[in-house]
Design a protein around this motif. Structure first.
Motif, PDB file in Angstrom:
ATOM      1  N   VAL A 148     -10.474 -16.491 -15.537  1.00  0.00           N
ATOM      2  CA  VAL A 148     -10.742 -15.344 -14.672  1.00  0.00           C
ATOM      3  C   VAL A 148     -10.463 -14.047 -15.429  1.00  0.00           C
ATOM      4  O   VAL A 148      -9.388 -13.874 -15.992  1.00  0.00           O
ATOM      5  N   GLU A 149     -11.475 -13.199 -15.481  1.00  0.00           N
ATOM      6  CA  GLU A 149     -11.302 -11.910 -16.173  1.00  0.00           C
ATOM      7  C   GLU A 149     -10.377 -11.014 -15.352  1.00  0.00           C
ATOM      8  O   GLU A 149     -10.487 -10.977 -14.122  1.00  0.00           O
ATOM      9  N   PRO A 150      -9.459 -10.299 -15.993  1.00  0.00           N
ATOM     10  CA  PRO A 150      -8.615  -9.393 -15.194  1.00  0.00           C
ATOM     11  C   PRO A 150      -9.471  -8.340 -14.494  1.00  0.00           C
ATOM     12  O   PRO A 150     -10.380  -7.776 -15.095  1.00  0.00           O
ATOM     13  N   GLN A 151      -9.219  -8.148 -13.220  1.00  0.00           N
ATOM     14  CA  GLN A 151      -9.999  -7.202 -12.415  1.00  0.00           C
ATOM     15  C   GLN A 151      -9.318  -5.828 -12.424  1.00  0.00           C
ATOM     16  O   GLN A 151      -8.096  -5.751 -12.488  1.00  0.00           O
ATOM     17  N   PRO A 152     -10.116  -4.758 -12.350  1.00  0.00           N
ATOM     18  CA  PRO A 152      -9.466  -3.446 -12.249  1.00  0.00           C
ATOM     19  C   PRO A 152      -8.680  -3.355 -10.944  1.00  0.00           C
ATOM     20  O   PRO A 152      -9.089  -3.940  -9.945  1.00  0.00           O
ATOM     21  N   ALA A 153      -7.536  -2.678 -10.985  1.00  0.00           N
ATOM     22  CA  ALA A 153      -6.674  -2.618  -9.789  1.00  0.00           C
ATOM     23  C   ALA A 153      -7.392  -1.888  -8.653  1.00  0.00           C
ATOM     24  O   ALA A 153      -7.907  -0.793  -8.851  1.00  0.00           O
ATOM     25  N   VAL A 154      -7.447  -2.530  -7.481  1.00  0.00           N
ATOM     26  CA  VAL A 154      -8.067  -1.904  -6.309  1.00  0.00           C
ATOM     27  C   VAL A 154      -6.929  -1.558  -5.356  1.00  0.00           C
ATOM     28  O   VAL A 154      -6.074  -2.402  -5.090  1.00  0.00           O
ATOM     29  N   PRO A 155      -6.866  -0.335  -4.849  1.00  0.00           N
ATOM     30  CA  PRO A 155      -5.771  -0.015  -3.927  1.00  0.00           C
ATOM     31  C   PRO A 155      -5.815  -0.906  -2.701  1.00  0.00           C
ATOM     32  O   PRO A 155      -6.909  -1.218  -2.215  1.00  0.00           O
ATOM     33  N   PRO A 156      -4.662  -1.390  -2.230  1.00  0.00           N
ATOM     34  CA  PRO A 156      -4.677  -2.282  -1.066  1.00  0.00           C
ATOM     35  C   PRO A 156      -5.185  -1.558   0.177  1.00  0.00           C
ATOM     36  O   PRO A 156      -4.971  -0.356   0.320  1.00  0.00           O
ATOM     37  N   THR A 157      -5.872  -2.305   1.042  1.00  0.00           N
ATOM     38  CA  THR A 157      -6.337  -1.710   2.299  1.00  0.00           C
ATOM     39  C   THR A 157      -5.202  -1.772   3.303  1.00  0.00           C
ATOM     40  O   THR A 157      -4.734  -2.864   3.639  1.00  0.00           O
ATOM     41  N   LEU A 158      -4.763  -0.624   3.760  1.00  0.00           N
ATOM     42  CA  LEU A 158      -3.613  -0.591   4.670  1.00  0.00           C
ATOM     43  C   LEU A 158      -4.074  -0.304   6.092  1.00  0.00           C
ATOM     44  O   LEU A 158      -5.165   0.251   6.300  1.00  0.00           O
ATOM     45  N   SER A 159      -3.225  -0.661   7.037  1.00  0.00           N
ATOM     46  CA  SER A 159      -3.543  -0.377   8.447  1.00  0.00           C
ATOM     47  C   SER A 159      -3.479   1.127   8.703  1.00  0.00           C
ATOM     48  O   SER A 159      -2.846   1.867   7.939  1.00  0.00           O
ATOM     49  N   ASP A 160      -4.107   1.556   9.802  1.00  0.00           N
ATOM     50  CA  ASP A 160      -4.053   2.973  10.172  1.00  0.00           C
ATOM     51  C   ASP A 160      -2.596   3.404  10.353  1.00  0.00           C
ATOM     52  O   ASP A 160      -2.188   4.477   9.945  1.00  0.00           O
ATOM     53  N   LEU A 161      -1.816   2.480  10.984  1.00  0.00           N
ATOM     54  CA  LEU A 161      -0.421   2.812  11.252  1.00  0.00           C
ATOM     55  C   LEU A 161       0.334   3.098   9.960  1.00  0.00           C
ATOM     56  O   LEU A 161       1.043   4.096   9.832  1.00  0.00           O
ATOM     57  N   SER A 162       0.183   2.200   8.958  1.00  0.00           N
ATOM     58  CA  SER A 162       0.998   2.409   7.758  1.00  0.00           C
ATOM     59  C   SER A 162       0.504   3.627   6.987  1.00  0.00           C
ATOM     60  O   SER A 162       1.281   4.318   6.342  1.00  0.00           O
ATOM     61  N   GLN A 163      -0.818   3.915   7.081  1.00  0.00           N
ATOM     62  CA  GLN A 163      -1.292   5.134   6.409  1.00  0.00           C
ATOM     63  C   GLN A 163      -0.693   6.379   7.056  1.00  0.00           C
ATOM     64  O   GLN A 163      -0.302   7.315   6.374  1.00  0.00           O
ATOM     65  N   THR A 164      -0.586   6.350   8.395  1.00  0.00           N
ATOM     66  CA  THR A 164       0.042   7.484   9.084  1.00  0.00           C
ATOM     67  C   THR A 164       1.478   7.623   8.612  1.00  0.00           C
ATOM     68  O   THR A 164       1.958   8.708   8.297  1.00  0.00           O
ATOM     69  N   MET A 165       2.169   6.487   8.547  1.00  0.00           N
ATOM     70  CA  MET A 165       3.585   6.531   8.160  1.00  0.00           C
ATOM     71  C   MET A 165       3.738   7.073   6.752  1.00  0.00           C
ATOM     72  O   MET A 165       4.597   7.902   6.484  1.00  0.00           O
ATOM     73  N   LEU A 166       2.880   6.592   5.842  1.00  0.00           N
ATOM     74  CA  LEU A 166       3.009   7.027   4.453  1.00  0.00           C
ATOM     75  C   LEU A 166       2.771   8.521   4.339  1.00  0.00           C
ATOM     76  O   LEU A 166       3.488   9.219   3.628  1.00  0.00           O
ATOM     77  N   SER A 167       1.776   9.030   5.071  1.00  0.00           N
ATOM     78  CA  SER A 167       1.509  10.456   4.919  1.00  0.00           C
ATOM     79  C   SER A 167       2.628  11.272   5.565  1.00  0.00           C
ATOM     80  O   SER A 167       3.018  12.311   5.057  1.00  0.00           O
ATOM     81  N   LEU A 168       3.195  10.765   6.653  1.00  0.00           N
ATOM     82  CA  LEU A 168       4.296  11.498   7.277  1.00  0.00           C
ATOM     83  C   LEU A 168       5.502  11.549   6.366  1.00  0.00           C
ATOM     84  O   LEU A 168       6.170  12.546   6.225  1.00  0.00           O
ATOM     85  N   ARG A 169       5.751  10.420   5.724  1.00  0.00           N
ATOM     86  CA  ARG A 169       6.915  10.357   4.857  1.00  0.00           C
ATOM     87  C   ARG A 169       6.764  11.289   3.673  1.00  0.00           C
ATOM     88  O   ARG A 169       7.671  12.016   3.316  1.00  0.00           O
ATOM     89  N   SER A 170       5.559  11.285   3.076  1.00  0.00           N
ATOM     90  CA  SER A 170       5.423  12.124   1.897  1.00  0.00           C
ATOM     91  C   SER A 170       5.463  13.591   2.313  1.00  0.00           C
ATOM     92  O   SER A 170       5.971  14.435   1.600  1.00  0.00           O
ATOM     93  N   ASP A 171       4.935  13.885   3.511  1.00  0.00           N
ATOM     94  CA  ASP A 171       5.021  15.241   4.015  1.00  0.00           C
ATOM     95  C   ASP A 171       6.480  15.676   4.100  1.00  0.00           C
ATOM     96  O   ASP A 171       6.849  16.772   3.717  1.00  0.00           O
ATOM     97  N   HIS A 172       7.283  14.758   4.640  1.00  0.00           N
ATOM     98  CA  HIS A 172       8.693  15.061   4.843  1.00  0.00           C
ATOM     99  C   HIS A 172       9.396  15.328   3.518  1.00  0.00           C
ATOM    100  O   HIS A 172      10.207  16.248   3.401  1.00  0.00           O
ATOM    101  N   PHE A 173       9.073  14.499   2.530  1.00  0.00           N
ATOM    102  CA  PHE A 173       9.795  14.648   1.266  1.00  0.00           C
ATOM    103  C   PHE A 173       9.136  15.661   0.324  1.00  0.00           C
ATOM    104  O   PHE A 173       9.670  15.945  -0.732  1.00  0.00           O
TER     105      PHE A 173
END
Ligand SMILES: Cc1ncc(COP(=O)(O)O)c(C=O)c1O
Length: 499
Positions: A95-120
């Motif tokens: 199997v040829e190494p595949q280029p890294a694809v960002p994981p597909t996250l739920s709407d909820l976790s995307q909201t959380m991630l953006s809130l957290r980065s906003d905070h910090f």
């Protein structure tokens, strides 16, 4: 095609000074070559004699590594034919190494991630530990004054001869001894008359806020949030999809009438009555009654975050809001993070009876109760009287630390900062000249190694003057001069103070 011997030799680098034994280094590196497809399934390895000469290793070392690889199926030994890479590695190797694809996250976790980065965003305190000599972070207490000897004795007592109950999953609601100790403590200290049955142990107040949001709120439900207010709780409600409605703070605490005028339909209010976080105001008696009356008349919930009511230095300590509520609308959340230490990750919720079972069901979906060993140690720390003694000592220590820091700040920076000492808690408010942006000041100070928080980080709307939160609990009197000097030097380097 590259020969197996060539591939193997070129890919192996042994560190003869390492504490990792050579056979283990060899094992790890051959395994990695197989897993990454560099050594493909089915190929024959050079003999141990050749390898031993080329790699300058004893045959024993080689055989030890090979034995383990054979036992794990990476290599196969065929009598008379030699040692081969296992066939099952053929497919993965091809199997040829595949280029890294960002994981597909739920709407909820995307909201959380953006809130957290906003905070910090911007305030770089992530690498600032409690030992950083120029930290004024509010959450850093006098960890060095913690009664380690007593704690270790209790820990050893339980760890050396753990009962079966201590090693099992434990009660979902939390250890009964700790729940009993908490029920007794809040009765004496906060006027709360509850049974141990109404107490649920959680891994910190933050878990309680998330569980309560799951339990009581639907997406889009409006929630009154103190403005300024506790950032982590706000993020929890936002992550659950709730609409956070800012309600301003004045000298009596949360402005209930403003909340009613702006959003009468709120399902829940999050409040810090005994010490408004972060401003430090105590919610007045009148406001408490207004809040409870509104909640009772409209079937709303009140979350009372009482994270550090123990640390009061001046002024009257009012009983908890929970103790004044006759209608089962208040949910009380306490934590050991401030009075003991935050890494303990123990907090508690006191619930109206009807919510206990649904709350525990929710928590079973997320996890079980926190480590029973630590609950047992904390329960004994309380029942043997160390908890109360520690609180008394911390109260006196923090009061003296605040006084000392205020004196030094007034003397060195009295023309630049307006200092508001607090009656309770672990930080004071230092008001900046009105034209400054407190987030920018905090960010620049952090670049100079001086760590504070900006008041506007806690605000949903900007209506307050710029200010910094300066923690005093972690600043010993003998360090105050040196720490304030670091602050003065940083402000000079930033061009905010004349030389
Ligand atoms: C206002 C407030 N509530 C609660 C907590 C405690 O959170 P936890 O128990 O999750 O550590 C903190 C901690 O900093 C806080 O500032």
């Amino acid at each position: 095609m590259k020969s197996p011997a060539g591939l193997l030799f070129s890919g192996i680098e042994l560190d003869r000074d390492s504490t990792t034994p050579l056979y283990r280094q060899l094992y790890l590196q051959i395994r990695k070559q197989i897993l990454t497809g560099r050594l493909k399934g089915g190929i024959r390895l050079p003999s141990t004699r050749t390898l031993s000469q080329e790699l300058s290793l004893s045959r024993i070392t080689l055989l030890n590594a090979f034995d383990q690889l054979i036992a794990e199926g990476f290599l196969v030994s065929r009598t008379g034919a030699g040692t081969f890479v296992g066939d099952e590695w053929e497919r993965s190797a091809s199997v040829e190494p595949q280029p890294a694809v960002p994981p597909t996250l739920s709407d909820l976790s995307q909201t959380m991630l953006s809130l957290r980065s906003d905070h910090f965003r911007g305030v770089s305190y992530a690498h600032c530990g409690a030992d950083t000599p120029t930290s004024f972070l509010p959450s850093h207490g006098a960890f060095e004054a913690f009664p380690q000897v007593v704690w270790r004795r209790l820990l050893n007592r339980h760890a050396q001869k753990p009962s079966k109950a201590l090693l099992g999953y434990g009660e979902l609601q939390g250890l009964i001894e700790l729940r009993q100790a908490i029920a007794e403590y809040v009765f004496d200290a906060r006027g709360i008359d509850c049974s141990a049955q109404q107490v649920v142990i959680v891994s910190g107040a933050q878990q309680a806020f998330n569980l309560l949001a799951m339990l009581l709120l639907n997406p889009d439900d409006p929630v009154w949030m103190e403005d300024p207010g506790h950032i982590a709780a706000r993020i929890a409600f936002q992550a659950h999809g709730c609409q956070v409605i800012p309600v301003r703070i004045d000298d009596q605490g949360i402005n209930v009438q403003q909340g009613i005028a702006d959003c009468p339909d709120a399902r829940l209010v999050f409040t810090t009555p005994s010490r408004q976080h972060p401003l430090g105001v105590t919610l007045s008696h009148g406001r408490r009654l207004e809040l409870i009356d509104w909640a009772a008349a409209n079937q709303r919930w009140i979350i009372e975050d009482d994270c550090d009511s123990e640390l009061r230095y001046n002024g009257r300590q009012l009983p908890a809001l929970y103790a004044m509520d006759q209608h089962d609308r208040v949910i009380y959340v306490g934590t050991f993070s401030k009075v003991l230490f935050p890494s303990l990750r123990l907090g508690y919720v006191i619930l109206p009876n009807a919510l206990v079972e649904p709350f525990c069901t929710m928590r079973a979906v997320m996890d079980r109760s926190p480590p029973t060993l630590l609950q047992a140690v904390t329960a004994e720390f309380m029942s043997e009287g160390h908890f109360i003694g520690h609180i008394r000592r911390m109260r006196a220590l923090y009061q003296a630390r605040q006084q000392c820091l205020v004196d030094v700040l007034q003397r060195r920076l009295g023309d630049f900062l307006r200092i508001t000492p607090v009656d309770a808690g672990m930080h004071l408010i230092a008001w900046l000249p009105p034209q400054l942006d407190d987030q920018e000041v905090a960010r620049q100070l952090a670049v100079h190694g001086v760590h504070t928080y900006a008041l506007s980080d806690y605000c949903l709307q900007r209506y307050l003057s710029p200010a910094l939160l300066i923690g005093f609990a972690g600043t010993a009197q003998e360090q105050a001069e040196q720490k304030v000097d670091a602050l003065v030097q940083a402000l000079r380097a930033m061009g905010l103070l004349s030389k």
